[in-house]
Design a protein around this motif. Structure first.
Motif, PDB file in Angstrom:
ATOM      1  N   THR A  72       0.702  -0.901  -0.079  1.00 14.33           N
ATOM      2  CA  THR A  72       0.324  -0.103  -0.154  1.00 14.33           C
ATOM      3  C   THR A  72       0.805   1.437   0.095  1.00 14.33           C
ATOM      4  N   LEU A  73       1.314   1.626  -1.245  1.00  8.84           N
ATOM      5  CA  LEU A  73       2.581   3.153  -1.342  1.00  8.84           C
ATOM      6  C   LEU A  73       1.696   4.619  -1.291  1.00  8.84           C
ATOM      7  N   SER A  74       1.999   5.107  -0.806  1.00 10.15           N
ATOM      8  CA  SER A  74       2.013   6.491  -1.009  1.00 10.15           C
ATOM      9  C   SER A  74       2.207   7.303  -1.387  1.00 10.15           C
ATOM     10  N   GLY A  75       0.940   8.006  -2.605  1.00 13.01           N
ATOM     11  CA  GLY A  75       1.888   8.502  -4.080  1.00 13.01           C
ATOM     12  C   GLY A  75       1.076   8.564  -4.966  1.00 13.01           C
ATOM     13  N   PRO A  76       1.866   8.238  -6.162  1.00 13.05           N
ATOM     14  CA  PRO A  76       2.751   9.037  -6.556  1.00 13.05           C
ATOM     15  C   PRO A  76       2.499  10.488  -6.515  1.00 13.05           C
ATOM     16  N   PHE A  77       3.948  11.102  -6.391  1.00 14.38           N
ATOM     17  CA  PHE A  77       4.060  12.619  -6.075  1.00 14.38           C
ATOM     18  C   PHE A  77       5.800  13.005  -7.071  1.00 14.38           C
ATOM     19  N   GLY A 251       7.875  14.379 -14.012  1.00 13.54           N
ATOM     20  CA  GLY A 251       7.424  14.501 -12.727  1.00 13.54           C
ATOM     21  C   GLY A 251       7.855  13.436 -11.646  1.00 13.54           C
ATOM     22  N   ALA A 252       8.885  12.146 -12.203  1.00 14.01           N
ATOM     23  CA  ALA A 252       9.913  11.091 -11.375  1.00 14.01           C
ATOM     24  C   ALA A 252       8.318  10.384 -10.360  1.00 14.01           C
ATOM     25  N   ASN A 253       7.580  10.974 -10.371  1.00 16.23           N
ATOM     26  CA  ASN A 253       6.358  10.233  -9.392  1.00 16.23           C
ATOM     27  C   ASN A 253       6.886   9.608  -8.557  1.00 16.23           C
ATOM     28  N   PHE A 254       7.198   9.584  -7.834  1.00 13.95           N
ATOM     29  CA  PHE A 254       7.613   9.040  -6.333  1.00 13.95           C
ATOM     30  C   PHE A 254       7.151   8.842  -5.137  1.00 13.95           C
ATOM     31  N   SER A 255       7.206   8.045  -4.752  1.00 14.80           N
ATOM     32  CA  SER A 255       6.441   6.723  -3.656  1.00 14.80           C
ATOM     33  C   SER A 255       6.840   6.630  -2.573  1.00 14.80           C
ATOM     34  N   VAL A 256       6.038   6.011  -1.551  1.00 13.53           N
ATOM     35  CA  VAL A 256       7.134   5.849  -0.296  1.00 13.53           C
ATOM     36  C   VAL A 256       5.649   5.144   0.177  1.00 13.53           C
ATOM     37  N   GLY A 257       6.515   4.027   0.541  1.00 11.94           N
ATOM     38  CA  GLY A 257       5.553   2.904   2.527  1.00 11.94           C
ATOM     39  C   GLY A 257       6.543   1.669   2.978  1.00 11.94           C
TER      40      GLY A 257
END
Length: 418
Positions: A72-77, A251-257
């Motif tokens: 369950t990843l937060s993003g993408p940013f 935009g890179a579209n970075f995600s984290v979790g």
């Protein structure tokens, strides 16, 4: 406190929030928020199974864990102005459990470690530990203790197990082709050699309809690390860390979790860190053309944080690339690390812990794993270092008899065979 650009309500399912994250990698998953270079922001993160694992004395939830739903990843940013070929700078300003909450969700004052069943994911030592086991850990400030592994207490190295940028269409195609080719070499293997795209259980942000169906069929699973970073499970990516990620899309579209309260090197039980939900504060910037400029064209480089606990004494175990059956392998560093871990587990059982308790401990506590010799044919040598101060008794060899601990209720076990 930085602005929380991805808030999560602990009483609400991950996919039911106004801003929805994702659990597949794909370049066409739209960003949930755009940040500017030089900006700091907070992100809430849900534990990787979205509450499927409970704070109880059963391992049935680990045995039946829904692997098709992770992570369950937060993003993408999106990062304003980021272009393919840039390097994305990500600073971890702070990271921790869900603030000021107690409750049934991992991160609300507790977390868990699991040994995955061989028939559902497996682990680093799956042949020796084919069934599912679980340990629940309670948090007291920076310290962790467990009713399932008595006699140990340690300071956690809190970190995200997974951070990464979105792949380009070509990179995604490369991942799927090479992993499909690997699976084809032994398609019926248990556990499988790799995890192919799986539409069932996919969460893809705000996508709907035919676009959702297409991306669910194509999206790469988040379980392994790849060129974009991803699920690297590096315990040293703690507070104060700076990571440089390759950028493959605008935009890179970075995600984290996949936050962990603590973890041993290798996350050897698969669910090896102390899994939890929580928050992470980040700062981002861009190095234009950084991939070519610094030769970082794949796989992130990083500067680890400096807030790790300081252990002064260690007890280390070594292993070589010889199987348990006595078969010689050529410079097999992974096998050597398995043997080192098995030696540590066997040693700890002499003090009263069960093999399963010892294995869970190696996954959760801040052990150090090292490839110590990789050139002396035919035997690679690997070592695993245990900090001795995490134990309530003296585990060093001596002239007297080993001290014994009370193993308590032990680690809950669950088998597919009953």
């Amino acid at each position: 406190m930085p602005q929380n650009v991805f808030p999560l309500d602990s009483s609400t399912r991950f996919a039911d929030h106004d801003k929805v994250g994702h659990n597949r990698w794909h370049p066409d998953i739209p960003p949930v928020y755009t940040v500017k270079p030089g900006e700091s922001f907070r992100v809430d993160c849900r534990e990787w199974f979205d509450g499927a694992i409970k704070n109880d004395d059963s391992a049935d939830d680990i045995r039946d864990a829904p692997l098709n739903t992770v992570h369950t990843l937060s993003g993408p940013f999106a990062v304003e102005g980021a272009k393919p070929g840039d390097l994305l700078i990500v600073d971890i300003l702070d990271v921790g459990p869900i603030p000021q909450e107690e409750g049934p969700l991992a991160g609300q004052g507790w977390g868990y470690t699991g040994i995955f069943a061989k028939k559902n994911g497996g682990s680093f030592l799956t042949d020796q530990f084919p069934d599912a086991y679980k340990a629940v850990w309670d948090f007291n400030g920076q310290k962790a203790t467990s009713r399932h592994i008595p006699g140990v207490e340690f300071t956690g190295i809190i970190h995200p197990g997974l951070m990464g940028t979105a792949p380009s269409p070509q990179l995604l195609k490369t991942w799927n082709q090479r992993e499909a080719a690997l699976i084809a070499t032994d398609p019926d293997r248990v556990p499988p050699l790799a995890l192919p795209p799986e539409p069932q259980g996919a969460i893809l942000g705000s996508l709907e309809g035919e676009e959702f169906e297409r991306i669910a069929r194509e999206g790469a699973r988040t379980a392994p690390p790849r060129e974009n970073g991803g699920n690297q499970d590096i315990k040293n990516l703690s507070k104060g860390t700076r990571v440089f990620y390759p950028v493959f899309v605008d935009g890179a579209n970075f995600s984290v979790g996949d936050l962990h309260f603590s973890q041993g090197d290798g996350e050897i039980t698969f669910c090896g860190g102390i899994e939890m939900g929580g928050f992470i504060d980040l700062h981002v910037d861009i190095i234009p053309g950084g991939m070519e400029k610094y030769g970082v064209k794949e796989n992130a480089i990083f500067m680890p944080g400096n807030v790790e606990p300081q252990h002064s004494q260690w007890l280390a175990f070594s292993g070589t690339s010889v199987t348990l059956d006595g078969e010689q392998r050529y410079l097999d560093s992974q096998l050597a690390y398995q043997r080192a871990c098995l030696h540590a587990i066997e040693y700890l059982t002499t003090f009263g812990w069960s093999p399963e308790q010892a294995y869970l401990l190696l996954g959760a506590a801040p052990i150090e794993g090292r490839f110590s010799g990789v050139v002396d044919i035919p035997n690679a040598c690997a070592t695993v270092y245990l900090p001795t101060d995490v134990f309530s008794i003296d585990i060093r060899p001596g002239a007297g008899e080993p001290q014994k601990i009370d193993p308590g209720i032990g680690a809950p076990r669950s088998s597919f065979d009953g």
